[in-house]
Scaffold this motif. Structure first.
Motif, PDB file in Angstrom:
ATOM      1  N   GLN A 206       0.834  -1.034  -0.070  1.00 60.12           N
ATOM      2  CA  GLN A 206      -0.181   0.072   0.036  1.00 60.12           C
ATOM      3  C   GLN A 206       1.044   1.299  -0.019  1.00 60.12           C
ATOM      4  N   GLU A 207       1.980   1.396   0.790  1.00 60.01           N
ATOM      5  CA  GLU A 207       2.767   2.389   0.646  1.00 60.01           C
ATOM      6  C   GLU A 207       3.507   2.439  -0.474  1.00 60.01           C
ATOM      7  N   ARG A 208       3.872   1.574  -1.223  1.00 58.32           N
ATOM      8  CA  ARG A 208       4.569   1.781  -2.453  1.00 58.32           C
ATOM      9  C   ARG A 208       3.670   2.003  -3.488  1.00 58.32           C
ATOM     10  N   ARG A 209       2.235   1.656  -3.508  1.00 55.76           N
ATOM     11  CA  ARG A 209       1.508   1.859  -4.369  1.00 55.76           C
ATOM     12  C   ARG A 209       1.072   3.471  -4.274  1.00 55.76           C
ATOM     13  N   ASP A 210       0.718   3.969  -3.008  1.00 52.97           N
ATOM     14  CA  ASP A 210       0.566   5.349  -2.663  1.00 52.97           C
ATOM     15  C   ASP A 210       1.621   6.364  -3.286  1.00 52.97           C
ATOM     16  N   ALA A 211       2.901   6.134  -3.268  1.00 49.20           N
ATOM     17  CA  ALA A 211       3.951   6.525  -3.688  1.00 49.20           C
ATOM     18  C   ALA A 211       3.891   6.618  -5.225  1.00 49.20           C
ATOM     19  N   GLU A 212       3.614   5.535  -5.940  1.00 42.32           N
ATOM     20  CA  GLU A 212       3.624   5.406  -7.243  1.00 42.32           C
ATOM     21  C   GLU A 212       2.388   6.489  -7.768  1.00 42.32           C
ATOM     22  N   ALA A 213       1.219   6.379  -7.193  1.00 41.30           N
ATOM     23  CA  ALA A 213       0.183   6.941  -7.441  1.00 41.30           C
ATOM     24  C   ALA A 213       0.353   8.467  -7.391  1.00 41.30           C
ATOM     25  N   ASP A 214       1.159   8.917  -6.385  1.00 49.30           N
ATOM     26  CA  ASP A 214       1.628  10.423  -6.371  1.00 49.30           C
ATOM     27  C   ASP A 214       2.416  11.097  -7.388  1.00 49.30           C
ATOM     28  N   CYS A 215       2.942  10.180  -8.210  1.00 48.30           N
ATOM     29  CA  CYS A 215       3.636  10.691  -9.528  1.00 48.30           C
ATOM     30  C   CYS A 215       4.879  11.423  -8.939  1.00 48.30           C
TER      31      CYS A 215
ATOM     32  N   ALA B 143     -19.523   2.354 -15.790  1.00 49.33           N
ATOM     33  CA  ALA B 143     -18.713   3.274 -15.062  1.00 49.33           C
ATOM     34  C   ALA B 143     -18.219   2.367 -13.866  1.00 49.33           C
ATOM     35  N   GLU B 144     -18.912   1.854 -12.937  1.00 47.36           N
ATOM     36  CA  GLU B 144     -18.113   0.965 -12.009  1.00 47.36           C
ATOM     37  C   GLU B 144     -17.293   0.205 -12.205  1.00 47.36           C
ATOM     38  N   TRP B 145     -17.518  -0.314 -13.557  1.00 46.82           N
ATOM     39  CA  TRP B 145     -16.499  -1.447 -13.920  1.00 46.82           C
ATOM     40  C   TRP B 145     -15.266  -0.427 -14.238  1.00 46.82           C
ATOM     41  N   PHE B 146     -15.296   0.573 -14.786  1.00 48.24           N
ATOM     42  CA  PHE B 146     -14.135   1.252 -15.027  1.00 48.24           C
ATOM     43  C   PHE B 146     -13.208   1.688 -13.719  1.00 48.24           C
ATOM     44  N   GLU B 147     -14.051   1.834 -12.550  1.00 48.34           N
ATOM     45  CA  GLU B 147     -13.409   2.197 -11.420  1.00 48.34           C
ATOM     46  C   GLU B 147     -12.649   0.923 -10.920  1.00 48.34           C
ATOM     47  N   ILE B 148     -13.487  -0.303 -11.159  1.00 48.98           N
ATOM     48  CA  ILE B 148     -12.822  -1.558 -10.610  1.00 48.98           C
ATOM     49  C   ILE B 148     -11.484  -1.879 -11.284  1.00 48.98           C
ATOM     50  N   TYR B 149     -11.592  -1.656 -12.532  1.00 51.31           N
ATOM     51  CA  TYR B 149     -10.500  -1.840 -13.685  1.00 51.31           C
ATOM     52  C   TYR B 149      -9.301  -1.149 -13.201  1.00 51.31           C
ATOM     53  N   ALA B 150      -9.579   0.328 -13.074  1.00 52.36           N
ATOM     54  CA  ALA B 150      -8.262   1.024 -12.615  1.00 52.36           C
ATOM     55  C   ALA B 150      -7.651   0.758 -11.398  1.00 52.36           C
ATOM     56  N   LYS B 151      -8.600   0.185 -10.371  1.00 57.95           N
ATOM     57  CA  LYS B 151      -7.951  -0.033  -9.031  1.00 57.95           C
ATOM     58  C   LYS B 151      -7.203  -1.581  -9.112  1.00 57.95           C
ATOM     59  N   ALA B 152      -7.877  -2.442  -9.970  1.00 58.26           N
ATOM     60  CA  ALA B 152      -7.306  -3.910  -9.976  1.00 58.26           C
ATOM     61  C   ALA B 152      -5.999  -3.773 -10.776  1.00 58.26           C
ATOM     62  N   LEU B 153      -5.843  -2.917 -11.570  1.00 57.40           N
ATOM     63  CA  LEU B 153      -4.618  -2.967 -12.553  1.00 57.40           C
ATOM     64  C   LEU B 153      -3.599  -1.781 -12.146  1.00 57.40           C
ATOM     65  N   GLU B 154      -3.965  -1.177 -10.787  1.00 56.35           N
ATOM     66  CA  GLU B 154      -3.097  -0.133 -10.496  1.00 56.35           C
ATOM     67  C   GLU B 154      -2.764   0.881 -11.079  1.00 56.35           C
ATOM     68  N   LEU B 155      -3.489   1.388 -11.740  1.00 60.79           N
ATOM     69  CA  LEU B 155      -3.503   2.569 -12.873  1.00 60.79           C
ATOM     70  C   LEU B 155      -3.620   4.034 -12.003  1.00 60.79           C
ATOM     71  N   ASN B 156      -2.758   4.753 -12.259  1.00 60.46           N
ATOM     72  CA  ASN B 156      -2.540   6.190 -11.626  1.00 60.46           C
ATOM     73  C   ASN B 156      -3.506   7.146 -12.344  1.00 60.46           C
ATOM     74  N   VAL B 157      -4.626   7.479 -11.740  1.00 56.67           N
ATOM     75  CA  VAL B 157      -5.624   8.215 -12.138  1.00 56.67           C
ATOM     76  C   VAL B 157      -5.777   9.437 -11.065  1.00 56.67           C
ATOM     77  N   TRP B 158      -5.651  10.524 -11.627  1.00 57.24           N
ATOM     78  CA  TRP B 158      -5.862  11.867 -11.027  1.00 57.24           C
ATOM     79  C   TRP B 158      -7.319  12.599 -11.397  1.00 57.24           C
ATOM     80  N   THR B 159      -8.339  12.325 -10.741  1.00 59.03           N
ATOM     81  CA  THR B 159      -9.670  12.934 -11.130  1.00 59.03           C
ATOM     82  C   THR B 159      -9.558  14.519 -10.519  1.00 59.03           C
ATOM     83  N   LYS B 160     -10.670  15.131 -10.867  1.00 52.63           N
ATOM     84  CA  LYS B 160     -10.786  16.590 -10.684  1.00 52.63           C
ATOM     85  C   LYS B 160      -9.487  17.201 -10.901  1.00 52.63           C
ATOM     86  N   THR B 161      -8.800  16.899 -11.997  1.00 52.64           N
ATOM     87  CA  THR B 161      -7.677  17.487 -12.350  1.00 52.64           C
ATOM     88  C   THR B 161      -7.645  18.005 -13.781  1.00 52.64           C
ATOM     89  N   THR B 162      -7.261  19.340 -14.131  1.00 49.39           N
ATOM     90  CA  THR B 162      -7.262  19.847 -15.373  1.00 49.39           C
ATOM     91  C   THR B 162      -5.627  20.458 -15.640  1.00 49.39           C
TER      92      THR B 162
END
Length: 615
Positions: free
Chosen positions: A180-189, A270-289
């Motif tokens: 979880q710590e490694r994943r959080d660091a990766e997602a923070d980019c 839409a729910e599947w997309f959320e599951i997909y991103a979580k399961a494959l550990e994709l880095n996604v920033w929402t509310k971002t422009t």
């Protein structure tokens, strides 16, 4: 303009009792001789009107070589460079064994279908060749179509299957981080996890290509202005359900479960997309422009300024990716006809683009709704309005291609993308192996059969004043999709309402102006309106790029969609003309297939196998 292929003449002899395996082996041997610079005449391998569709095996681009001269030139280009080393028969399953197959839609012309494995100087791929008996001598077998596509780069294979990570680093490692710590660091980019690729848009395009890049070890960040992953579907009109079937819509690596409905509701997707991103550990920033961008030509690197909302706080970040992928949808921003006179004079209850339509009011019986447009969204919205008791009119300014969902699935998909079909990867090979000029010709006959099955419905639409078409040169729905990205309706119920005149049609007139409670047309007629929805489609992705990145980039990139001079889709999924900038979009099936090819191009650039200027 895409020119439809000519089918070969039927063989003079019946092909019953032939040996597909022997025929395939003989052709493969001759083709490998040609690749190895043996003295093999090309007309011994291919018929005169033949096609070789290649996606990244013979070059770093997409090509359809048409005719003996161009195929011969493509093969000669290999000599010395040896991009394609060899092909072999793919015997990995019974389905892929050489077999007799129809060449045309009606099965009047028979041939031999051979799945192939492909080796190139940089990787491995797959292929498929369809052989026909030469009508001149009645004996030899030659290729009508050949398809080759790159699937992996040698030494840079995906981290799947036997190459998957262990998930833990056993041994004595004081202070080591857990998953979880490694994943959080990766997602923070933040360094060392700063992204090599930034993707704009967390729909099926952004998610699928990010998933492919992840497995190739390319650091990727997706940004999306919406609040949640999947909101690009979740926030659309209330009754939206995909018109494509589940068998056609699987995503890479994680297929839909076996109990998934045939047609996917928007909120479920839409729910599947959320599951997909979580399961494959994709880095996604929402509310971002993206608030600013600069391209450094000498470094071939972007400087991108991002504004992100995290836990209710605004934060600014700057990233320096080498690639940007615009995955903002099949097309672009909603097209709203703001040039129409009187839009600001409307005093009714609603005037919106279909992208902002949330659904009818629950107690509005008799309310007059006008939908401007006559394609998928317009029909779905009109049907929703009708079922809520509205008085509904669709404004059809030109013509629309209409096919019933049942006929489309039965004629176009059965046995390929269906419950009894092959694995989706093999279905994709069958589908994508057809060069677009050949596909356009096949679709003419397929569309004719669909129209025959839908004849009663289509006659009813015509009688109701609804204008129909059959796509470019009568080639049907999918070719119209590739030409212009719309202009059709896959019927799931609304067409019968139109035929029964429960949904009314105003046909063939442009809007002159919008009034306080009505619309005036160029023929002088007037239509009362309490609510107006403009289902007028979306802008070209190039114009969205202009809005985000400015004129310099938009003027440099090529036109998107439609076909190039070889019959390949223009600019999408391939180099755009601006280094470090890519377009990616399409339905779920196209995203599934072409996400691999875009990821391979980026990986090839990153590891030095490819230069942007390479052919």
């Amino acid at each position: 303009m895409l020119v439809q292929a000519k089918f070969p003449e039927p063989a003079p002899k019946d092909i019953q009792g032939i040996d597909p395996q022997g025929i395939a082996a003989a052709w493969v041997e001759q083709f490998n001789d040609a690749l190895n610079d043996q003295d093999v005449a090309i007309d011994r391998l291919f018929i005169t009107d033949s096609y070789w569709r290649d996606l990244l095996c013979s070059s770093w681009d997409f090509h359809t070589y048409q005719g003996l001269s161009k195929i011969s030139s493509a093969l000669k280009r290999q000599k010395g460079q040896c991009r394609v080393k060899s092909v072999d028969i793919d015997a990995s399953s019974d389905f892929k064994k050489p077999s007799v197959c129809p060449i045309d839609f009606n099965g009047a012309i028979k041939g031999v279908q051979v799945f192939l494995t492909v080796k190139t100087d940089i990787g491995r791929g797959r292929g498929l060749v369809k052989l026909v008996r030469d009508t001149a001598d009645g004996k030899s077998w030659k290729a009508f179509t050949l398809f080759t596509t790159l699937e992996e780069l040698t030494g840079h294979e995906e981290s799947t299957g036997t190459r998957r990570s262990t998930g833990v680093n056993h041994g004595d490692h004081p202070g080591r981080l857990n998953w979880q710590e490694r994943r959080d660091a990766e997602a923070d980019c933040k360094p060392p996890f700063d992204p090599t690729v930034l993707i704009i848009g967390a729909g099926q395009g952004g998610l699928t290509v990010a998933a492919r890049l992840k497995q190739l070890g390319v650091r990727t960040l997706i940004i999306d202005r919406n609040e949640r992953i999947g909101d690009n579907w979740r926030n659309r009109y209330h009754q939206l359900v995909l018109h494509d079937s589940v068998w056609y819509d699987h995503m890479p690596y994680i297929k839909f479960p076996p109990n998934w409905p045939v047609f996917t509701p928007k909120d479920k997707l839409a729910e599947w997309f959320e599951i997909y991103a979580k399961a494959l550990e994709l880095n996604v920033w929402t509310k971002t422009t993206l608030t600013g961008s600069t391209w450094d030509e000498s470094k071939r690197q972007w400087t991108l300024n991002l504004e992100r909302e995290v836990d209710g706080r605004k934060e600014s970040r700057t990233v320096h990716p080498r690639h940007v992928i615009q995955a903002t949808g099949h097309t672009g921003e909603p097209y709203f006809p703001s040039h129409i006179n009187g839009l600001g004079d409307f005093k009714g209850d609603r005037l919106v683009h279909s992208a902002q339509f949330t659904g009818p009011e629950p107690k509005a019986k008799g309310t007059k709704a006008v939908i401007v447009g006559c394609c998928n969204s317009a029909h779905d919205i009109a049907q929703d309005y009708y079922e809520h008791g509205y008085d509904v009119t669709m404004v059809q300014r030109s013509s629309t291609l209409v096919v019933s969902s049942e006929a489309l699935i039965d004629v176009e998909m059965k046995g390929v993308y269906s419950e009894d079909g092959p694995p989706v990867e093999d279905a994709d090979m069958l589908n994508m192996s057809v060069p677009n000029p050949v596909g356009a010709r096949l679709k003419v006959d397929a569309n004719r059969e669909i129209n025959r099955r839908d004849a009663t419905l289509l006659d009813g639409l015509t009688a109701a004043g609804f204008a129909l078409d059959s796509g470019p040169d009568c080639s049907g729905l999918f070719m119209k999709y590739l030409h212009r990205g719309g202009g059709y309706y896959i019927d799931v119920g609304a067409s019968q309402l139109v035929a029964d005149k429960k949904i009314k049609i105003k046909q063939g007139q442009e809007i002159e102006r919008v009034n306080a409670h009505s619309i005036t047309f160029t023929d002088g007629s007037e239509l009362e309106a309490d609510e107006i929805v403009f289902a007028t489609g979306y802008q070209n992705m190039r114009e969205t790029a202009r809005k985000i990145f400015g004129d310099e980039l938009a003027d440099r990139v090529k036109d998107v969609w439609g076909f190039d001079e070889e019959g390949e889709t223009r600019t999408m999924w391939r180099r755009t003309g601006h280094p470090g900038f890519w377009f990616f979009g399409g339905n779920l099936a196209l995203c599934r297939f072409f996400s691999r090819l875009l990821a391979l191009q980026i990986k090839g650039l990153e590891v030095g196998l490819m230069k942007y200027e390479d052919d």
